[in-house]
Design an enzyme around this catalytic site. Structure first.
Site, PDB file in Angstrom:
ATOM      1  N   ASP A   1       8.516  -5.448   5.650  1.00 44.49           N
ATOM      2  CA  ASP A   1       7.762  -6.132   6.702  1.00 44.49           C
ATOM      3  C   ASP A   1       8.658  -6.253   7.923  1.00 44.49           C
ATOM      4  O   ASP A   1       9.881  -6.124   7.824  1.00 44.49           O
ATOM      5  CB  ASP A   1       7.327  -7.522   6.216  1.00 44.49           C
ATOM      6  CG  ASP A   1       6.053  -8.019   6.898  1.00 44.49           C
ATOM      7  OD1 ASP A   1       5.951  -7.854   8.134  1.00 44.49           O
ATOM      8  OD2 ASP A   1       5.187  -8.573   6.211  1.00 44.49           O
TER       9      ASP A   1
ATOM     10  N   ASP B   1       9.296  -1.617  10.234  1.00 44.59           N
ATOM     11  CA  ASP B   1       8.191  -1.457  11.171  1.00 44.59           C
ATOM     12  C   ASP B   1       7.479  -0.174  10.781  1.00 44.59           C
ATOM     13  O   ASP B   1       8.000   0.927  10.987  1.00 44.59           O
ATOM     14  CB  ASP B   1       8.728  -1.366  12.602  1.00 44.59           C
ATOM     15  CG  ASP B   1       7.630  -1.152  13.642  1.00 44.59           C
ATOM     16  OD1 ASP B   1       6.466  -0.940  13.249  1.00 44.59           O
ATOM     17  OD2 ASP B   1       7.948  -1.173  14.849  1.00 44.59           O
ATOM     18  N   VAL B   2       6.294  -0.288  10.206  1.00 44.70           N
ATOM     19  CA  VAL B   2       5.627   0.897   9.662  1.00 44.70           C
ATOM     20  C   VAL B   2       5.197   1.882  10.741  1.00 44.70           C
ATOM     21  O   VAL B   2       4.859   3.034  10.433  1.00 44.70           O
ATOM     22  CB  VAL B   2       4.413   0.519   8.792  1.00 44.70           C
ATOM     23  CG1 VAL B   2       4.854  -0.287   7.574  1.00 44.70           C
ATOM     24  CG2 VAL B   2       3.351  -0.208   9.597  1.00 44.70           C
TER      25      VAL B   2
ATOM     26  N   ASN C   1       0.044  -1.592   2.940  1.00 45.91           N
ATOM     27  CA  ASN C   1      -0.810  -2.740   3.242  1.00 45.91           C
ATOM     28  C   ASN C   1      -0.664  -3.250   4.670  1.00 45.91           C
ATOM     29  O   ASN C   1      -1.579  -3.880   5.200  1.00 45.91           O
ATOM     30  CB  ASN C   1      -0.498  -3.870   2.258  1.00 45.91           C
ATOM     31  CG  ASN C   1      -1.111  -5.176   2.686  1.00 45.91           C
ATOM     32  OD1 ASN C   1      -2.311  -5.398   2.549  1.00 45.91           O
ATOM     33  ND2 ASN C   1      -0.295  -6.072   3.245  1.00 45.91           N
TER      34      ASN C   1
ATOM     35  N   TYR D   1     -10.869  -1.973  15.530  1.00 50.18           N
ATOM     36  CA  TYR D   1     -10.347  -2.198  14.179  1.00 50.18           C
ATOM     37  C   TYR D   1     -11.122  -1.376  13.159  1.00 50.18           C
ATOM     38  O   TYR D   1     -10.528  -0.755  12.261  1.00 50.18           O
ATOM     39  CB  TYR D   1     -10.452  -3.688  13.846  1.00 50.18           C
ATOM     40  CG  TYR D   1      -9.986  -4.054  12.460  1.00 50.18           C
ATOM     41  CD1 TYR D   1      -8.627  -4.148  12.169  1.00 50.18           C
ATOM     42  CD2 TYR D   1     -10.901  -4.327  11.447  1.00 50.18           C
ATOM     43  CE1 TYR D   1      -8.196  -4.502  10.890  1.00 50.18           C
ATOM     44  CE2 TYR D   1     -10.481  -4.677  10.173  1.00 50.18           C
ATOM     45  CZ  TYR D   1      -9.125  -4.758   9.898  1.00 50.18           C
ATOM     46  OH  TYR D   1      -8.704  -5.092   8.634  1.00 50.18           O
TER      47      TYR D   1
ATOM     48  N   LYS E   1      -9.654   1.394  10.373  1.00 52.69           N
ATOM     49  CA  LYS E   1      -9.811   1.272   8.923  1.00 52.69           C
ATOM     50  C   LYS E   1     -10.662   2.404   8.335  1.00 52.69           C
ATOM     51  O   LYS E   1     -10.480   2.779   7.169  1.00 52.69           O
ATOM     52  CB  LYS E   1     -10.410  -0.097   8.578  1.00 52.69           C
ATOM     53  CG  LYS E   1      -9.418  -1.240   8.738  1.00 52.69           C
ATOM     54  CD  LYS E   1      -8.194  -1.050   7.845  1.00 52.69           C
ATOM     55  CE  LYS E   1      -7.233  -2.214   7.904  1.00 52.69           C
ATOM     56  NZ  LYS E   1      -6.089  -2.071   6.990  1.00 52.69           N
TER      57      LYS E   1
END
Length: 262
Positions: free
Chosen positions: A41, A72-73, A98, A164, A168
């Site tokens: 995270d 940091d993804v 996630n 958003y 997704k």
């Protein structure tokens, strides 16, 4: 009603966005099941109002093994680093992509910068995380599984959430594409699609919605009559990562209290 128990002893599980919300509950559940959990995270400290102890410490306090890696993804180098960290414990057996963010605005008012932010975290973060974990599994010839966090927004549009929703929907398609191509290596890729779950990172989520009942006008009626909690979702991740789901890949498991059927 009974609760399924899982045995992930000897396995290493990465959970991105694992400090808070759904990620925190998922990491804790894998920790209970005996996995070595790598919590990835941007911040170690939880953002949930009822959480004080960092996730990795919470797992260790309960007798499990867990480690935090600042990640940091949206940065592929960071994602590769967390996978490299998992190799210190044998390599990635389960990758939970996630980490995610939310941005809400009417369609005509969506800021391009918000679109970029949603893409960087919700889409690229999942895609790169799936790549990095998949490569690790293939290189070690030790197939595991990858579970991504999608959403009911992968299937339906909601007012004020168009940007958003797009991100997704991309998560769901990335899951299917990866499942198609990684299947020959024995790597399974699935997703969990939560519904309205009360977490601190859900913008606009209020205490009134958190204690939703059938009379509330904040959400459309839910068959189960309440909003969900992160703990309601965590078990689906464990099931998809378990041998009980050994013949399941490319699927999205919806955990929404029946929201999609109303």
């Amino acid at each position: 009603m009974g609760r399924l128990s899982y045995d992930f002893d000897g396995e290493t599980v990465i959970v991105t966005g694992g400090s808070s919300g759904i990620g925190r509950a998922v990491a804790a559940r894998f920790g209970e099941a005996g996995a070595t959990v790598v919590v990835a995270d941007v911040d170690e400290e939880p953002r949930d109002v009822d959480a004080i102890v960092p996730t990795a410490q919470r797992i260790r306090d309960a007798g499990g093994e867990a480690h935090f890696v600042e990640t940091d993804v949206s940065d592929p180098d960071d994602v590769e680093s967390v996978v490299a960290a998992a190799r210190e414990f044998g390599g990635v057996d389960v990758m939970v992509n996630n980490a995610g963010i939310s941005r809400q605005a009417p369609f005509l008012d969506i800021d391009p910068d918000d679109l970029d932010a949603l893409y960087e975290v919700n889409v690229k973060g999942v895609f790169v995380g799936t790549q990095a974990a998949g490569r690790d599994m293939v290189e070690r010839d030790d197939p595991g599984c990858i579970v991504n966090t999608a959403s009911i927004s992968s299937e339906v549009s909601q007012f004020g959430q168009s940007a958003y929703d797009v991100s997704k929907a991309a998560v769901q398609m990335a899951t299917r594409g990866a499942a198609l191509e990684l299947g020959e290596h024995g790597v399974r890729v699935n997703a969990v699609a939560p519904g309205h779950i009360g977490t601190e990172i859900t913008e606009g989520w209020t205490e009134e919605a958190r204690s939703y009942d059938r009379e509330s006008d904040l959400l459309k009626p839910l068959p189960l009559g309440r909003a969900g909690t992160p703990e309601d979702v965590a078990g689906a991740f464990c099931w998809l990562a378990s041998e009980d789901a050994a013949y399941v890949t490319g699927e999205t498991v919806t955990v929404d209290g029946g929201w999609l059927v109303t």
